[in-house]
Design a protein around this motif. Sequence first.
Motif, PDB file in Angstrom:
ATOM      1  N   ARG A 210      42.381  20.208  37.666  1.00 11.58           N
ATOM      2  CA  ARG A 210      42.514  20.593  38.884  1.00 11.58           C
ATOM      3  C   ARG A 210      41.809  21.851  39.042  1.00 11.58           C
ATOM      4  O   ARG A 210      41.556  22.479  37.991  1.00 11.58           O
ATOM      5  CB  ARG A 210      44.054  21.048  39.244  1.00 11.58           C
ATOM      6  N   LEU A 211      41.609  22.620  40.115  1.00 10.06           N
ATOM      7  CA  LEU A 211      41.091  23.599  40.663  1.00 10.06           C
ATOM      8  C   LEU A 211      42.017  24.706  40.616  1.00 10.06           C
ATOM      9  O   LEU A 211      42.918  24.302  41.556  1.00 10.06           O
ATOM     10  CB  LEU A 211      39.948  23.513  41.572  1.00 10.06           C
ATOM     11  N   TYR A 212      42.189  25.714  39.830  1.00  9.33           N
ATOM     12  CA  TYR A 212      43.085  26.806  40.301  1.00  9.33           C
ATOM     13  C   TYR A 212      42.367  28.007  40.720  1.00  9.33           C
ATOM     14  O   TYR A 212      41.153  28.040  40.458  1.00  9.33           O
ATOM     15  CB  TYR A 212      43.835  27.025  39.019  1.00  9.33           C
ATOM     16  N   GLU A 213      43.270  28.937  41.198  1.00  9.09           N
ATOM     17  CA  GLU A 213      42.656  30.299  41.751  1.00  9.09           C
ATOM     18  C   GLU A 213      42.183  30.859  40.067  1.00  9.09           C
ATOM     19  O   GLU A 213      42.835  30.779  39.072  1.00  9.09           O
ATOM     20  CB  GLU A 213      43.658  31.196  42.234  1.00  9.09           C
ATOM     21  N   SER A 214      41.160  31.578  40.239  1.00 11.02           N
ATOM     22  CA  SER A 214      40.597  32.335  38.969  1.00 11.02           C
ATOM     23  C   SER A 214      40.681  31.540  37.772  1.00 11.02           C
ATOM     24  O   SER A 214      41.326  31.653  36.714  1.00 11.02           O
ATOM     25  CB  SER A 214      41.269  33.601  38.782  1.00 11.02           C
ATOM     26  N   PRO A 215      39.797  30.239  37.949  1.00  7.22           N
ATOM     27  CA  PRO A 215      39.886  29.329  37.096  1.00  7.22           C
ATOM     28  C   PRO A 215      39.184  29.494  35.738  1.00  7.22           C
ATOM     29  O   PRO A 215      39.368  28.844  34.776  1.00  7.22           O
ATOM     30  CB  PRO A 215      39.546  27.943  37.737  1.00  7.22           C
TER      31      PRO A 215
ATOM     32  N   SER B 262      44.173  22.883  43.778  1.00  6.84           N
ATOM     33  CA  SER B 262      43.698  21.597  44.539  1.00  6.84           C
ATOM     34  C   SER B 262      44.401  20.383  44.184  1.00  6.84           C
ATOM     35  O   SER B 262      45.403  20.414  43.177  1.00  6.84           O
ATOM     36  CB  SER B 262      42.184  21.447  43.876  1.00  6.84           C
ATOM     37  N   ASP B 263      44.342  19.312  44.735  1.00  8.03           N
ATOM     38  CA  ASP B 263      44.868  18.056  44.341  1.00  8.03           C
ATOM     39  C   ASP B 263      44.277  17.728  42.948  1.00  8.03           C
ATOM     40  O   ASP B 263      43.301  18.245  42.652  1.00  8.03           O
ATOM     41  CB  ASP B 263      44.588  17.054  45.327  1.00  8.03           C
ATOM     42  N   PRO B 264      45.101  16.683  42.071  1.00 10.16           N
ATOM     43  CA  PRO B 264      44.377  16.332  40.768  1.00 10.16           C
ATOM     44  C   PRO B 264      43.078  15.626  40.970  1.00 10.16           C
ATOM     45  O   PRO B 264      42.956  14.983  42.000  1.00 10.16           O
ATOM     46  CB  PRO B 264      45.515  15.504  40.261  1.00 10.16           C
ATOM     47  N   ILE B 265      42.358  15.767  40.109  1.00  9.22           N
ATOM     48  CA  ILE B 265      41.041  14.942  40.064  1.00  9.22           C
ATOM     49  C   ILE B 265      41.331  13.511  39.961  1.00  9.22           C
ATOM     50  O   ILE B 265      42.098  13.012  39.313  1.00  9.22           O
ATOM     51  CB  ILE B 265      40.132  15.391  38.800  1.00  9.22           C
TER      52      ILE B 265
END
Lengths: 497, 340
Positions: free
Chosen positions: B252-257, B161-164
């Motif tokens: 951020r949100l990553y895949e498999s976080p 994702s974009d940064p928070i």
Amino acid sequence: MPLLELRGITHRFGAVTALDGVDLDVAAGEVHALLGENGAGKSTLVNVLAGGIVPDRGEVWVDGEVVRLRSPADAARRGIGMVHQHDALVGAFTVAENLALGLPGAPFSSSPGFLEAVHRRAAAASPLPLPSATARTDTLGVGERQRVEIARAVADGGRLLGLDEATAVLTPAEADALLDATRALARDGMAVVFITHRLAEVERVADRVTVLRGGRVVHRAARGGFDPATLAAAMVGAAPEPLPAGPGRPGGEALALVGLAARASDASRGVDGIDLSVRSGEIVGVAGVDGNGQRSLAAAVAGTCAPSAGEVRIGGRAAGRTGPAGHRALGLAIVPEDRRTEGLALDLSLAENLLLDAGALGGPAWGTRAPRAIRRAAAPRLERFGVTADPGARAGALSGGNQQRVVLARELGEPPAALLLVNPTRGLDLRATAFVRDEVRRLRDAGAGVLLVSTDLDEVVELADRVVVLSSGRLSGPFPKETPRAELGRAMAGGAP
Amino acid sequence: MRAIFAPVLAALAAVVVGGGALVAAGVDPAAAFRSFARGAFATRHGIGETLVTATPLLLCGLSVALSFRAGLFNIGAEGQLLAGMLCATAIGTADSPAAILALPAAALGGAAVGALAAWWTLRRGVPEVLATLLLNFVLLHAVGVAVHGFLQEAARTYPQSDPIALVARLPRWLDGTRVHVGVLVAVGAALVLHHLVERSVIGLRWRAAGAAPAAARLAGFPVRRDLLTAFVLSGLLAGLAGGIEVTGVTGRLYESPSGGVGYAAIAVALLGRLRPASIVLAALLFGALDAGCAAMERDVGVSHGLGRALEGVAIAVFLALEAGPIRERLRRRPAGAEAT
């Protein structure tokens, strides 16, 4: 020479002597009935026969030699097969697979041909039509499943068949067929041990009868010498009736069941058309053999099971479908049948167990109940009911008698208007039993209406001011408490007087 | 006393077995343990890493413990944590002042997943193990969909994702570490849960429902409603853990976080004997293990898998010591379908 002989069988479970010097013999070609109330020791004896229990003392003789039956497989090798009250079939298996279980080589040869041969042999030996080989047993009715079990017991060298309360789960027509089949098996040379509490069945199938009470043989008779009154008296005990502490002084209605029909989800039998009124200041006892609707009746009164017809009135007000909380709010206290799962939470402390009552615990949900405060509040009440353990102790650490005292401390601590008691002294020693009964009488004298549901006829007769009998989900009576036990026993056994 | 003894012995066993494994792997165990100590507790930075790693473990461990105490074998912390991460990212990356609501949104998201599991279990009679486990997979893949789709960064390069937004980031409060205020939130949650479970009306009702469902029912307790509350609060705690992770650590949100935090939390909860106070210690222990092993990996080339293996040893020893009580709990499984 008898096929099987038991000599001086004695067996204890903890402090309870289940069997005390019991002798029994069965010959090929005869039906030997074993008659007795619940708790008389019938099931223990059956388990000795079937190899499920190795008795503390006594000898088992088969074909004139002493044997030790260490397991059901041991018994089966000697031709002894048993059909228990609750069937022992694997539901996901077919009829043929269930028949093959336990046969030599069964796990390794389950080819269709093998299974078919097993089914064919069983069908030939079976006195009753056998369901199809490929039907899954969990799709069958109770009666059909029982036929599979009987076939398994009599096929492949079975010589002695034990039937434990086999008719209890059957419809009248199925029961009829089973009784005929039992006679037919005996004619063909099978020895049958027929366990029952129904007098009519004894008269119909038995060649001989042995009556058990309190783990002892109290009466024996052979065909031609059966006398229903004697058998009933032997079964339920002809002990002098103990005097009550004094009759109650009944007042207004405390608890009433009006046209009640209900069936608890975990009960094998429902109740129907129950009309019963308990006035304040009296104890009404519901006698009956276990499995005749006691669970459903108790669940409906307690509120855990909503009636399908009729209603429960507590203190003159309809309880509706308000559940245990609503029933308790109308003034009902509940001493349930199983104190270890329904009466108490064994992992919680005694103090916390005293709060397992929605009214006593109170709300709101987020309110504080500090452990120290509830322990302090619990101490005097536990003391008043004779529990000396620390209020912080786990309920599971107490003996059965003290656990029941904790239940009473919770339910009777604030005297309720109505009280439901289910088998309140089962498994308790004499002192705890006396304590429970005294507390119940004291509560009655203080003006509560008590409904006592018990499978212990002695208890019902000793405590109750009036007795009703629950049989096949229906009530008969009321009987005055002076009614002879034989008459009550016949009503309990479902027979006409 | 025993509550403390078991985890300590479990940690010792992990050290002994771990030392053996290090020697077998051809690593100098002394250097490895020095590195482990620096990474986990012997330096300011190490302590910070332990605290940061322990935070989601603590919150999820509390979530698991709450459900287990009420007799619900809720293994859905993982999915609820992911739901929290998703919601925190969705709100936290928004280009508006509302981004500040990322954390409450995470808690709500977790609670919603808990409520869904509750509906399945209490209304439809699905065993709660199944209901919560299946939702874990749903949420795992929902995150995958999100970072490849509607939450993917504006540049559309990586599955992230974009940064928070800065307003939604959790402030840090120990210089030279990554310690953020979420650590305090987790400790606060432990205090609140301790009060609720051990000292409140609903806590007693939960414990009664867990220890003896039939007795709770006969007592007249609103068992079904209480279990719904337990499900929702459990979800809320795990969702909060996810939100804190995104707004306080990864940004951020990553895949498999998640890395399986929601599952490790089951071990944390059991290691803490389902008691909030002890769970704090168990989470610290696991956090230190994770942080220390990460340092070993960096400094002396120990594989990251070894850290997981050490945790496994710690759990196994604990289970051997505590098998009795846990078996008791598992045996008395109240099915939600029976609850009213």
